[in-house]
Scaffold this active site. Structure first.
Site, mmCIF file in Angstrom:
data_model
loop_
_atom_site.group_PDB
_atom_site.id
_atom_site.type_symbol
_atom_site.label_atom_id
_atom_site.label_comp_id
_atom_site.label_asym_id
_atom_site.label_seq_id
_atom_site.Cartn_x
_atom_site.Cartn_y
_atom_site.Cartn_z
ATOM 1 N N TYR A 83 -7.038 41.914 0.491
ATOM 2 C CA TYR A 83 -6.111 40.970 1.142
ATOM 3 C C TYR A 83 -5.124 40.407 0.125
ATOM 4 O O TYR A 83 -3.914 40.385 0.369
ATOM 5 C CB TYR A 83 -6.918 39.853 1.801
ATOM 6 N N SER B 116 0.621 34.819 1.298
ATOM 7 C CA SER B 116 -0.505 33.882 1.259
ATOM 8 C C SER B 116 -0.659 33.326 -0.150
ATOM 9 O O SER B 116 -0.314 33.993 -1.129
ATOM 10 C CB SER B 116 -1.797 34.601 1.637
HETATM 11 P P1 NAD Z 1 -4.693 34.817 13.488
HETATM 12 O O1 NAD Z 1 -5.825 35.753 13.354
HETATM 13 O O2 NAD Z 1 -4.827 33.592 14.324
HETATM 14 O O3 NAD Z 1 -3.397 35.605 14.000
HETATM 15 C C1 NAD Z 1 -3.095 36.907 13.581
HETATM 16 C C2 NAD Z 1 -2.455 37.631 14.738
HETATM 17 O O4 NAD Z 1 -2.099 38.946 14.315
HETATM 18 C C3 NAD Z 1 -3.382 37.781 15.947
HETATM 19 O O5 NAD Z 1 -2.684 37.398 17.126
HETATM 20 C C4 NAD Z 1 -3.722 39.272 15.942
HETATM 21 O O6 NAD Z 1 -3.974 39.802 17.234
HETATM 22 C C5 NAD Z 1 -2.469 39.855 15.321
HETATM 23 N N1 NAD Z 1 -2.688 41.172 14.738
HETATM 24 C C6 NAD Z 1 -3.732 41.578 13.962
HETATM 25 N N2 NAD Z 1 -3.595 42.868 13.643
HETATM 26 C C7 NAD Z 1 -2.438 43.290 14.216
HETATM 27 C C8 NAD Z 1 -1.758 44.540 14.257
HETATM 28 N N3 NAD Z 1 -2.258 45.620 13.643
HETATM 29 N N4 NAD Z 1 -0.599 44.617 14.947
HETATM 30 C C9 NAD Z 1 -0.093 43.543 15.593
HETATM 31 N N5 NAD Z 1 -0.702 42.341 15.598
HETATM 32 C C10 NAD Z 1 -1.857 42.221 14.921
HETATM 33 O O7 NAD Z 1 -4.274 34.440 12.008
HETATM 34 P P2 NAD Z 1 -3.294 33.354 11.368
HETATM 35 O O8 NAD Z 1 -4.133 32.544 10.489
HETATM 36 O O9 NAD Z 1 -2.423 32.736 12.379
HETATM 37 O O10 NAD Z 1 -2.449 34.323 10.449
HETATM 38 C C11 NAD Z 1 -1.068 34.605 10.599
HETATM 39 C C12 NAD Z 1 -0.558 35.122 9.285
HETATM 40 O O11 NAD Z 1 -0.656 34.094 8.304
HETATM 41 C C13 NAD Z 1 -1.337 36.309 8.739
HETATM 42 O O12 NAD Z 1 -0.448 37.228 8.149
HETATM 43 C C14 NAD Z 1 -2.216 35.676 7.691
HETATM 44 O O13 NAD Z 1 -2.606 36.592 6.708
HETATM 45 C C15 NAD Z 1 -1.316 34.594 7.163
HETATM 46 N N6 NAD Z 1 -1.987 33.491 6.460
HETATM 47 C C16 NAD Z 1 -2.953 32.767 7.079
HETATM 48 C C17 NAD Z 1 -3.564 31.726 6.384
HETATM 49 C C18 NAD Z 1 -4.654 30.896 7.004
HETATM 50 O O14 NAD Z 1 -5.306 30.147 6.280
HETATM 51 N N7 NAD Z 1 -4.884 30.968 8.296
HETATM 52 C C19 NAD Z 1 -3.177 31.444 5.074
HETATM 53 C C20 NAD Z 1 -2.195 32.215 4.482
HETATM 54 C C21 NAD Z 1 -1.603 33.233 5.188
#
Ligand code: NAD
Length: 254
Positions: free
Chosen positions: A160, A145
């Site tokens: 985080y 991230s």
């Molecule tokens: P999201 O919450 O939509 O998706 C996350 C998914 O991970 C969900 O389907 C959830 O059920 C699953 N999950 C959570 N804990 C889990 C576990 N213990 N085992 C298996 N699955 C699990 O979030 P997103 O925004 O799509 O995030 C995806 C990735 O991108 C994450 O790693 C997040 O940190 C990263 N990210 C997101 C952003 C943002 O702005 N949305 C920015 C940078 C990085």
């Protein structure tokens, strides 16, 4: 090494309907890969698999597992290996955020964030690498991230940011160990994307504030991150390893 015609990519955290992982799973299916959706929400993983499989006409399997649980991951990956073509790609997307300010953070809260974001990345990658090392071919992409680089600044705080910074170190060190087996290991560092990870706190006002900090004046889309992940998992990205790819609209200039 050219990719086999029949190959599988496993994406963790790919079940959430509005998530980046789901968009990436759909994108990989569109590109002809067999897809495994691994998520802690088994029901949603199965629903996502059914939908993507039907839309794209490739085999898609949904499996439930908590990435921090070694036995559950072992069973889930074994099922994927038994039911789908060889695993050539792995995308680590499962993640949780934490808006807790540092002085209120607890050991339990800290450990949970690291269990999913950091230990989960380790557990799944190690399990999947066994087959990749045997076959001398693999692509691993882990989602870090911009928070790792900027120290948060969007929603999540210290736990985080630290857990996602660990993913970058993990990527670089692992790339060193597995390069000799024909396996690439890379990370992506997205800026704010409109998904559900911020627990519904990404209001229009908040989005506008974050957008104003970027050079492009908007937050990113899940499809844009999915396209970068697909590129790094693709055959043509074979000489890219140990890299961290920014995708943040210019929010952070490394
Ligand atoms: P999201 O919450 O939509 O998706 C996350 C998914 O991970 C969900 O389907 C959830 O059920 C699953 N999950 C959570 N804990 C889990 C576990 N213990 N085992 C298996 N699955 C699990 O979030 P997103 O925004 O799509 O995030 C995806 C990735 O991108 C994450 O790693 C997040 O940190 C990263 N990210 C997101 C952003 C943002 O702005 N949305 C920015 C940078 C990085």
């Amino acid at each position: 090494t050219p990719f086999p015609a029949e190959r599988t990519v496993l994406l963790t955290g790919a079940a959430s309907p509005r998530g980046i992982g789901r968009a990436a799973a759909d994108r990989m299916a569109r590109e002809g890969w067999a897809v495994a959706v691994l998520d802690v929400d088994a029901g949603q993983a199965e629903a996502a698999a059914a939908e993507i499989g039907q839309a794209r006409g490739v085999p898609v399997l949904g499996v439930g597992a908590d990435v921090s649980d070694e036995a559950a991951v072992d069973a889930a990956v074994a099922r994927v290996e038994a039911e789908l073509p060889p695993l050539v790609g792995l995308a680590n997307l499962a993640g949780i955020s934490s808006p807790t300010p540092f002085m209120q953070e607890t050991v339990a809260g800290w450990d949970r964030v690291f269990a999913v974001n950091t230990r989960g990345t380790f557990v799944v990658t190690q399990r999947v690498l066994r087959g990749m090392i045997d076959r001398k071919l693999g692509r691993v992409v882990s989602v870090s991230s911009v928070s790792a680089q900027r120290g948060g600044g969007t929603y999540s705080k210290v736990a985080y940011s630290a857990s996602k910074a660990a993913v970058i170190g993990f990527t670089r060190a692992l790339a060193r160990e597995v390069g000799e087996h024909g396996i690439t290991v890379n990370a992506v560092t997205p800026g704010p994307i409109d998904t559900d990870i911020m627990g519904g706190t990404l209001t229009e006002e908040r989005k506008a504030a974050m957008a104003a900090d970027t050079l492009l004046g908007r937050v990113g889309t899940r499809e844009e991150v999915a396209a970068l992940i697909a590129f790094l998992l693709g055959e043509e990205a074979g000489w890219i390893t140990a890299a961290t790819y920014d995708i943040n609209g210019g929010l952070q200039i490394s």
